[in-house]
Design a protein around this motif. Structure first.
Motif, PDB file in Angstrom:
ATOM      1  N   GLY A 286       0.815  -1.212   0.000  1.00 13.77           N
ATOM      2  CA  GLY A 286       0.000   0.000   0.000  1.00 13.77           C
ATOM      3  C   GLY A 286       0.848   1.260   0.000  1.00 13.77           C
ATOM      4  N   VAL A 287       1.910   1.267   0.800  1.00 15.07           N
ATOM      5  CA  VAL A 287       2.807   2.429   0.827  1.00 15.07           C
ATOM      6  C   VAL A 287       3.487   2.597  -0.530  1.00 15.07           C
ATOM      7  CG1 VAL A 287       4.939   3.325   1.847  1.00 15.07           C
ATOM      8  CG2 VAL A 287       3.155   2.366   3.308  1.00 15.07           C
ATOM      9  N   ALA A 288       3.962   1.509  -1.101  1.00 14.69           N
ATOM     10  CA  ALA A 288       4.608   1.593  -2.419  1.00 14.69           C
ATOM     11  C   ALA A 288       3.618   2.076  -3.478  1.00 14.69           C
ATOM     12  CB  ALA A 288       5.186   0.233  -2.805  1.00 14.69           C
ATOM     13  N   PHE A 289       2.372   1.651  -3.357  1.00 13.26           N
ATOM     14  CA  PHE A 289       1.348   2.102  -4.303  1.00 13.26           C
ATOM     15  C   PHE A 289       1.107   3.601  -4.159  1.00 13.26           C
ATOM     16  CE2 PHE A 289      -3.148   2.935  -5.294  1.00 13.26           C
ATOM     17  CZ  PHE A 289      -3.159   2.537  -6.626  1.00 13.26           C
ATOM     18  N   LEU A 290       1.021   4.078  -2.918  1.00 10.46           N
ATOM     19  CA  LEU A 290       0.809   5.514  -2.683  1.00 10.46           C
ATOM     20  C   LEU A 290       1.986   6.353  -3.189  1.00 10.46           C
ATOM     21  CD1 LEU A 290      -0.838   5.482   0.846  1.00 10.46           C
ATOM     22  CD2 LEU A 290      -1.922   5.993  -1.349  1.00 10.46           C
ATOM     23  N   LEU A 291       3.163   5.768  -3.182  1.00  7.93           N
ATOM     24  CA  LEU A 291       4.345   6.462  -3.713  1.00  7.93           C
ATOM     25  C   LEU A 291       4.462   6.326  -5.226  1.00  7.93           C
ATOM     26  CD1 LEU A 291       6.936   5.487  -0.954  1.00  7.93           C
ATOM     27  CD2 LEU A 291       5.759   7.686  -1.263  1.00  7.93           C
ATOM     28  N   ARG A 292       3.442   5.713  -5.837  1.00 15.88           N
ATOM     29  CA  ARG A 292       3.368   5.529  -7.290  1.00 15.88           C
ATOM     30  C   ARG A 292       4.541   4.717  -7.851  1.00 15.88           C
ATOM     31  NH1 ARG A 292      -0.799   8.437  -9.488  1.00 15.88           N
ATOM     32  NH2 ARG A 292      -1.596  10.123  -8.205  1.00 15.88           N
ATOM     33  N   ALA A 293       4.917   3.684  -7.130  1.00 17.14           N
ATOM     34  CA  ALA A 293       5.983   2.796  -7.593  1.00 17.14           C
ATOM     35  C   ALA A 293       5.445   1.915  -8.722  1.00 17.14           C
ATOM     36  CB  ALA A 293       6.454   1.922  -6.437  1.00 17.14           C
ATOM     37  N   PRO A 294       6.329   1.426  -9.580  1.00 15.29           N
ATOM     38  CA  PRO A 294       5.894   0.486 -10.622  1.00 15.29           C
ATOM     39  C   PRO A 294       5.336  -0.801  -9.995  1.00 15.29           C
ATOM     40  CG  PRO A 294       8.128   1.260 -11.045  1.00 15.29           C
ATOM     41  CD  PRO A 294       7.740   1.758  -9.695  1.00 15.29           C
ATOM     42  N   PHE A 295       4.505  -1.480 -10.754  1.00 16.51           N
ATOM     43  CA  PHE A 295       3.800  -2.654 -10.241  1.00 16.51           C
ATOM     44  C   PHE A 295       4.749  -3.711  -9.700  1.00 16.51           C
ATOM     45  CE2 PHE A 295       1.795  -6.842 -10.942  1.00 16.51           C
ATOM     46  CZ  PHE A 295       0.751  -6.709 -10.047  1.00 16.51           C
ATOM     47  N   LEU A 296       5.815  -4.022 -10.417  1.00 21.75           N
ATOM     48  CA  LEU A 296       6.740  -5.055  -9.959  1.00 21.75           C
ATOM     49  C   LEU A 296       7.439  -4.648  -8.665  1.00 21.75           C
ATOM     50  CD1 LEU A 296       8.310  -6.378 -13.282  1.00 21.75           C
ATOM     51  CD2 LEU A 296       6.644  -7.484 -11.802  1.00 21.75           C
ATOM     52  N   LEU A 297       7.686  -3.362  -8.485  1.00 20.49           N
ATOM     53  CA  LEU A 297       8.280  -2.885  -7.244  1.00 20.49           C
ATOM     54  C   LEU A 297       7.297  -3.009  -6.078  1.00 20.49           C
ATOM     55  CD1 LEU A 297      10.854  -1.693  -6.085  1.00 20.49           C
ATOM     56  CD2 LEU A 297       9.935   0.570  -6.542  1.00 20.49           C
ATOM     57  N   ILE A 298       6.027  -2.774  -6.357  1.00 19.25           N
ATOM     58  CA  ILE A 298       4.992  -2.951  -5.324  1.00 19.25           C
ATOM     59  C   ILE A 298       4.954  -4.406  -4.871  1.00 19.25           C
ATOM     60  CG2 ILE A 298       2.510  -2.914  -4.901  1.00 19.25           C
ATOM     61  CD1 ILE A 298       2.365  -0.497  -6.829  1.00 19.25           C
ATOM     62  N   ILE A 299       4.942  -5.325  -5.807  1.00 22.60           N
ATOM     63  CA  ILE A 299       4.933  -6.748  -5.473  1.00 22.60           C
ATOM     64  C   ILE A 299       6.215  -7.130  -4.742  1.00 22.60           C
ATOM     65  CG2 ILE A 299       4.867  -9.096  -6.430  1.00 22.60           C
ATOM     66  CD1 ILE A 299       2.226  -7.545  -6.634  1.00 22.60           C
ATOM     67  N   GLY A 300       7.338  -6.615  -5.223  1.00 21.73           N
ATOM     68  CA  GLY A 300       8.619  -6.903  -4.571  1.00 21.73           C
ATOM     69  C   GLY A 300       8.666  -6.398  -3.139  1.00 21.73           C
ATOM     70  N   ALA A 301       8.143  -5.212  -2.903  1.00 26.69           N
ATOM     71  CA  ALA A 301       8.119  -4.670  -1.541  1.00 26.69           C
ATOM     72  C   ALA A 301       7.274  -5.553  -0.629  1.00 26.69           C
ATOM     73  CB  ALA A 301       7.575  -3.243  -1.560  1.00 26.69           C
ATOM     74  N   ALA A 302       6.132  -5.986  -1.115  1.00 25.95           N
ATOM     75  CA  ALA A 302       5.266  -6.857  -0.317  1.00 25.95           C
ATOM     76  C   ALA A 302       5.965  -8.172   0.003  1.00 25.95           C
ATOM     77  CB  ALA A 302       3.955  -7.114  -1.055  1.00 25.95           C
ATOM     78  N   VAL A 303       6.645  -8.751  -0.968  1.00 23.70           N
ATOM     79  CA  VAL A 303       7.328 -10.028  -0.764  1.00 23.70           C
ATOM     80  C   VAL A 303       8.478  -9.877   0.231  1.00 23.70           C
ATOM     81  CG1 VAL A 303       8.803 -11.740  -1.913  1.00 23.70           C
ATOM     82  CG2 VAL A 303       6.678 -10.999  -2.989  1.00 23.70           C
ATOM     83  N   VAL A 304       9.280  -8.833   0.061  1.00 22.55           N
ATOM     84  CA  VAL A 304      10.439  -8.639   0.932  1.00 22.55           C
ATOM     85  C   VAL A 304       9.997  -8.376   2.370  1.00 22.55           C
ATOM     86  CG1 VAL A 304      12.348  -7.053   1.409  1.00 22.55           C
ATOM     87  CG2 VAL A 304      12.001  -7.914  -0.896  1.00 22.55           C
ATOM     88  N   VAL A 305       9.003  -7.523   2.559  1.00 22.71           N
ATOM     89  CA  VAL A 305       8.537  -7.217   3.916  1.00 22.71           C
ATOM     90  C   VAL A 305       7.897  -8.448   4.553  1.00 22.71           C
ATOM     91  CG1 VAL A 305       6.883  -5.850   5.246  1.00 22.71           C
ATOM     92  CG2 VAL A 305       8.314  -4.745   3.537  1.00 22.71           C
TER      93      VAL A 305
END
Length: 101
Positions: A74-93
């Motif tokens: 959600g934070v990555a989405f609000l920061l307008r990150a690319p889709f793969l980065l959003i998924i990557g952030a969720a996986v890493v966290v």
């Protein structure tokens, strides 16, 4: 035997729903309200499924690594990150929280 009965009823029910969808007149499908609902319904169903899979464990509410991963996405989405980065952030966290806990 009960399982086969449940499967048969599910098959009949799915076929009936599909048949009902084909019998809806075209004029009903062209109404603006129906088109708006048809556009929003998949989003609402996906949000409900995500919430149920993230925060439910049987009959209990849980806050675990999945919730942390969803928050990171959600934070990555609000920061307008690319889709793969959003998924990557969720996986890493999620992996990080599970490794720490």
């Amino acid at each position: 035997m009960n399982i086969w009965l449940a499967i048969a009823l599910t098959v009949v029910g799915c076929y009936a729903v599909k048949l009902l969808g084909l019998l809806v007149p075209a004029g009903v499908l062209e109404r603006p309200l129906v088109q708006r609902l048809a556009a929003l319904l998949p989003v609402a169903l996906l949000a409900a499924l995500t919430a149920q899979q993230t925060f439910a464990e049987g009959q209990q509410l849980v806050l675990d690594a999945k919730a942390a991963g969803l928050a990171a996405a959600g934070v990555a989405f609000l920061l307008r990150a690319p889709f793969l980065l959003i998924i990557g952030a969720a996986v890493v966290v999620t992996a990080g929280v599970r490794a720490l806990g």
